[in-house]
Design a protein around this motif. Sequence first.
Motif, short mmCIF file in Angstrom:
data_model
loop_
_atom_site.label_atom_id
_atom_site.label_comp_id
_atom_site.label_asym_id
_atom_site.label_seq_id
_atom_site.Cartn_x
_atom_site.Cartn_y
_atom_site.Cartn_z
N THR A 199 0.80 -1.23 0.00
CA THR A 199 0.00 0.00 0.00
C THR A 199 0.84 1.28 0.00
N LYS A 200 1.82 1.37 0.91
CA LYS A 200 2.63 2.60 1.00
C LYS A 200 3.92 2.29 1.75
N PRO A 201 4.96 3.08 1.53
CA PRO A 201 6.20 2.88 2.30
C PRO A 201 6.02 3.34 3.75
N VAL A 202 6.85 2.80 4.62
CA VAL A 202 6.87 3.24 6.02
C VAL A 202 8.00 4.24 6.18
N GLN A 203 7.65 5.51 6.35
CA GLN A 203 8.64 6.57 6.51
C GLN A 203 8.75 7.01 7.98
N THR A 204 7.62 7.02 8.68
CA THR A 204 7.55 7.46 10.08
C THR A 204 6.66 6.50 10.85
N PRO A 205 6.68 6.55 12.18
CA PRO A 205 5.81 5.67 12.95
C PRO A 205 4.33 5.81 12.57
N ASP A 206 3.90 7.00 12.16
CA ASP A 206 2.50 7.21 11.80
C ASP A 206 2.05 6.35 10.62
N SER A 247 13.58 -12.37 -0.53
CA SER A 247 14.05 -12.80 -1.84
C SER A 247 13.73 -14.27 -2.10
N THR A 248 14.17 -15.17 -1.21
CA THR A 248 14.04 -16.60 -1.48
C THR A 248 12.58 -17.06 -1.47
N ALA A 249 11.72 -16.37 -0.70
CA ALA A 249 10.29 -16.72 -0.68
C ALA A 249 9.50 -15.96 -1.76
N LYS A 250 10.22 -15.13 -2.56
CA LYS A 250 9.62 -14.40 -3.68
C LYS A 250 8.48 -13.48 -3.24
N LEU A 251 8.63 -12.87 -2.07
CA LEU A 251 7.58 -11.98 -1.58
C LEU A 251 7.48 -10.70 -2.42
N TYR A 252 8.54 -10.40 -3.17
CA TYR A 252 8.51 -9.23 -4.04
C TYR A 252 7.43 -9.36 -5.12
N GLU A 253 6.97 -10.58 -5.35
CA GLU A 253 5.91 -10.79 -6.35
C GLU A 253 4.56 -10.24 -5.87
N VAL A 254 4.40 -10.12 -4.54
CA VAL A 254 3.11 -9.71 -3.99
C VAL A 254 3.24 -8.48 -3.08
N GLN A 255 4.36 -7.77 -3.18
CA GLN A 255 4.59 -6.56 -2.39
C GLN A 255 5.20 -5.48 -3.30
N LYS A 256 4.99 -4.21 -2.93
CA LYS A 256 5.49 -3.11 -3.77
C LYS A 256 6.62 -2.33 -3.11
N PHE A 257 6.50 -2.10 -1.79
CA PHE A 257 7.45 -1.25 -1.08
C PHE A 257 8.26 -2.06 -0.06
N CYS A 258 9.52 -1.68 0.12
CA CYS A 258 10.36 -2.27 1.17
C CYS A 258 11.02 -1.14 1.94
#
Length: 342
Positions: free
Chosen positions: A166-173, A227-238
């Motif tokens: 949904t969105k990146p985590v930049q701050t606790p909010d 990486s090894t579980a290929k979660l990048y296939e179902v996520q947008k931001f890290c």
Amino acid sequence: MKLKPAMTRRRLLVGASLTLLAPAAAPRIARAQQAQWVYKYANNLPETHPMNTRAREMAAAIKQETNGRFDLQIFPNSQLGSDTDTLSQIRSGGVEFFTLSGLILSTLVPAASINGMGFAFPDYGTVWKAMDGDLGAYIRAQIAKANLTAMDKIWDNGFRQTTTSTKPVQTPDDFRGMKLRVPVSPLWTSMFKALDASPASINFNEVYSALQTKIVDGQENPLAIISTAKLYEVQKFCSLTNHMWDGFWFLANRRAWEGLPDDVRGIVARNIDAAGLKERDDVAKLNATLQQDLAAKGLVFNRPDPVPFRDKLRAAGFYTEWKGKYGDEAWSLLEKSVGKLA
């Protein structure tokens, strides 16, 4: 008295056939006798993760050094059940070895999750100083009280990062109201609730499908697992939050462990700990290249400042609460390595 020719021929043929069979059968019998101990080792990581690469090398070395007497069979990728199931199995003796995050082991051994204290460890140097030193020794002693044996060297799972769709985590909010998958462990739930997220405890073997079907918005894991579980296939931001350091205790069923002769036990322990040190180096090297690889696969990275997150946890009473749960001895050993938290 002379034997009849037919009987003589028949006996000769039988004798010859037995002689011919003996060389072929003998190695099979010898091999069966050599493996006096066939122990199962279960873990929850993909076969390509450094843990399983080093485990395969370790198993081969143990077999060679014990002259085939000890055969370690590896079951990666939660083949024998979820973390919760396999923890029950190692306690009952259904499996002899299991690598498990201390954060999940804490459902049985509360002190085992202390290494995952939120935003406590700034770097690997601080981690190994604590876990190869007094804090690690304290945790192993607590594990022993649960009738499990932990090897001396904890394996690396890495610093944990946050991924979302949904969105990146930049701050606790940014955590407020976020549906976040967390492992089945009270510390995770407590920390993300203190950050105003909505944590959901889900076993690792169900994470990909939970993200894919939007049961949760995000999850948190080290880059190697992302990486090894290929979660990048179902996520947008890290978001490189480095919010927890996580390791794997290499656990043995105590009855099975103590049932080994001293010489075999020594060979097995030495090879497990040596493999654990190599796996630490592998994960560190992997982390150095993974961000670039994952970015090429579509993950968008950012690096938030950890200070506001630590301040929010402190203000929410998170550190004070967990100091009370762990007790003064464990907490003082943690702060001896990482500095004042509560």
